[in-house]
Design an enzyme around this catalytic site. Sequence first.
Site, PDB file in Angstrom:
ATOM      1  N   CYS A  11       0.802  -1.225   0.000  1.00  0.00           N
ATOM      2  CA  CYS A  11       0.000   0.000   0.000  1.00  0.00           C
ATOM      3  C   CYS A  11       0.832   1.271   0.000  1.00  0.00           C
ATOM      4  O   CYS A  11       0.290   2.368  -0.001  1.00  0.00           O
ATOM      5  CB  CYS A  11      -0.934  -0.009   1.201  1.00  0.00           C
ATOM      6  SG  CYS A  11      -2.001  -1.453   1.188  1.00  0.00           S
ATOM      7  N   HIS A  44      -2.205   8.298   6.114  1.00  0.00           N
ATOM      8  CA  HIS A  44      -2.468   6.937   5.627  1.00  0.00           C
ATOM      9  C   HIS A  44      -3.767   6.431   6.246  1.00  0.00           C
ATOM     10  O   HIS A  44      -4.607   5.879   5.543  1.00  0.00           O
ATOM     11  CB  HIS A  44      -1.296   6.028   5.988  1.00  0.00           C
ATOM     12  CG  HIS A  44      -1.371   4.676   5.362  1.00  0.00           C
ATOM     13  ND1 HIS A  44      -1.510   4.485   4.003  1.00  0.00           N
ATOM     14  CD2 HIS A  44      -1.324   3.425   5.902  1.00  0.00           C
ATOM     15  CE1 HIS A  44      -1.548   3.182   3.736  1.00  0.00           C
ATOM     16  NE2 HIS A  44      -1.433   2.519   4.870  1.00  0.00           N
ATOM     17  N   GLU A  58       0.760   5.962  13.405  1.00  0.00           N
ATOM     18  CA  GLU A  58       1.019   7.079  12.486  1.00  0.00           C
ATOM     19  C   GLU A  58       0.941   8.418  13.213  1.00  0.00           C
ATOM     20  O   GLU A  58       1.797   9.290  13.029  1.00  0.00           O
ATOM     21  CB  GLU A  58       0.034   7.047  11.325  1.00  0.00           C
ATOM     22  CG  GLU A  58       0.272   8.160  10.312  1.00  0.00           C
ATOM     23  CD  GLU A  58      -0.676   8.105   9.126  1.00  0.00           C
ATOM     24  OE1 GLU A  58      -0.428   8.823   8.138  1.00  0.00           O
ATOM     25  OE2 GLU A  58      -1.675   7.356   9.182  1.00  0.00           O
ATOM     26  N   LYS A  85      -9.436   7.707   3.156  1.00  0.00           N
ATOM     27  CA  LYS A  85      -9.967   6.343   3.169  1.00  0.00           C
ATOM     28  C   LYS A  85     -11.282   6.230   3.938  1.00  0.00           C
ATOM     29  O   LYS A  85     -11.991   5.232   3.792  1.00  0.00           O
ATOM     30  CB  LYS A  85      -8.927   5.391   3.759  1.00  0.00           C
ATOM     31  CG  LYS A  85      -7.659   5.254   2.926  1.00  0.00           C
ATOM     32  CD  LYS A  85      -6.678   4.292   3.569  1.00  0.00           C
ATOM     33  CE  LYS A  85      -5.377   4.191   2.790  1.00  0.00           C
ATOM     34  NZ  LYS A  85      -4.542   5.408   2.915  1.00  0.00           N
ATOM     35  N   HIS A 106      -9.726   1.653   1.306  1.00  0.00           N
ATOM     36  CA  HIS A 106      -8.275   1.532   1.129  1.00  0.00           C
ATOM     37  C   HIS A 106      -7.986   0.978  -0.268  1.00  0.00           C
ATOM     38  O   HIS A 106      -8.217  -0.205  -0.533  1.00  0.00           O
ATOM     39  CB  HIS A 106      -7.711   0.607   2.206  1.00  0.00           C
ATOM     40  CG  HIS A 106      -6.226   0.636   2.320  1.00  0.00           C
ATOM     41  ND1 HIS A 106      -5.412   1.174   1.353  1.00  0.00           N
ATOM     42  CD2 HIS A 106      -5.383   0.173   3.296  1.00  0.00           C
ATOM     43  CE1 HIS A 106      -4.153   1.055   1.719  1.00  0.00           C
ATOM     44  NE2 HIS A 106      -4.115   0.451   2.891  1.00  0.00           N
ATOM     45  N   PHE A 128       2.743  -3.375   3.860  1.00  0.00           N
ATOM     46  CA  PHE A 128       3.247  -4.640   4.390  1.00  0.00           C
ATOM     47  C   PHE A 128       4.739  -4.764   4.090  1.00  0.00           C
ATOM     48  O   PHE A 128       5.205  -4.383   3.012  1.00  0.00           O
ATOM     49  CB  PHE A 128       2.537  -5.809   3.728  1.00  0.00           C
ATOM     50  CG  PHE A 128       1.271  -6.258   4.404  1.00  0.00           C
ATOM     51  CD1 PHE A 128       0.903  -5.795   5.643  1.00  0.00           C
ATOM     52  CD2 PHE A 128       0.445  -7.180   3.773  1.00  0.00           C
ATOM     53  CE1 PHE A 128      -0.261  -6.229   6.260  1.00  0.00           C
ATOM     54  CE2 PHE A 128      -0.717  -7.627   4.376  1.00  0.00           C
ATOM     55  CZ  PHE A 128      -1.078  -7.152   5.615  1.00  0.00           C
TER      56      PHE A 128
END
Length: 492
Positions: free
Chosen positions: A243, A383, A394, A414, A419, A478
Amino acid sequence: MAGIAAGISSSSVLLRARESGSNGASLVQYSGLRPSENMPIVSTRPSASWLISTRAPKCRIIKAQASTISAPTRETDPKKRVVITGMGLVSVFGNDIDTFYNKLLEGESGISLIDRFDASNFSVRFAGQIRDFSSKGYIDGKNDRRLDDSWRYCLVGGKRALEDANLGTEVLEKMDRTKIGVLVGTGMGGLTAFSTGVEALIQKGYKKITPFFIPYSITNMGSALLAIDTGLMGPNYSISTACATANYCFFSAANHIRKGEAEIMVAGGTEAAVTPTGVAGFIACRALSQRNDEPQAASRPWDKDREGFVMGEGAGVLVMESLESAMKRGTKIYAEYLGGAITCDAHHMTDPRSDGLGVSSCIKKSLEDAGVSPEEVNYVNAHATSTLAGDLAEVNAIKKVFKDTSEIKMNGTKSMIGHGLGAAGGLEAIATIKAINTSWLHPTINQNNLEPDVTINTVPNVKKKHEVNVAISNSFGFGGHNSVVVFAPFTP
């Protein structure tokens, strides 16, 4: 995905042999969303030396080297200054940039029940699914029927960005196209093409696999097809960092321009993972919200009642161009890309570092690359995936870098579109640039019960007027992949 990564889990993920004795591997974790067994796992395999450890290791203490601090300076060379001259997207709100941003400003949710396939037996039955998508005028009928949606979104988003930059077919034919490159990445690649090929192999045998199986599955094909259709012969490849993908592409594309390897780069991300395989895979990760009765309320970054992210899809593409080239062409300039950075947590497949060093160092490096000080930043497109661990990790990293956040506004795109995985950074870059252009920030919706640690203004539920000085857009994936890009209003 590390909002999946900074997001999916607050403790550990491992691969192990199924205790039932099957040969498959399964994903076991304590996700921070719903608890599962959190005890040592004993494999039934005779040898398990290849297994990933059951617990995320403690963060290693890393000492930063002292360095001489000098006042930040922005790039002044027009050959190396990078500006945004075109934008194109495919989204749950359609393919038009203004419509997309107006829907965001209105606080409209694009999340709904999935009807692309029968999800009635799935534990998660909703997503930011794109409907009524049309590629008319951008892809011929035969290819349109063959292509994986990921590549269809890429081609439409990319060509619309080129059109927006006044780089249509007739103009491109008169240009040196060896100086124009394409860098559109994807986290998952042609997932439908891959799944269909595997299904054909299992059900009908290898002779029934289409010759397009491999080409339409591999992750570089979006960039390749866009170049083939437009004749762009500059740097061309893809990046796949889950992502964080689109931001990685922006960062690398800008560096090609700065090094003189290209004058123009078409860059961004594309994804089409709202498929049975994609949704089932993330269900297995225990990463998704299961708020099936209230899908539009499911994506709720920083809210105490969040319990997982919502899948989305689409494409977000920018035309990045040297200032010198843009001035020669006399084209409009939306904003300036000041800089960016990429780092790795070097910690765990899915868990964020508990000390936040990977993210905070990435933000700091991006500001150094941009030549701006933390005090100049007053907008963060976060994010913010709506996961338990990721959202707070974050925020904590942001607060480490920006000691005074009183003038900063931070929102989560989002919350409305879900997402978009590899496309997320592309769509959010466009939202960030529209915020710069309009001086309006879209809200973070579903902010009903804010986490007490979130002391930064999240633009809750209602849009807010805000003159953006310098903006950053965060994306994490990831593997501990962190990426931050920095945008600002263009000034000659």
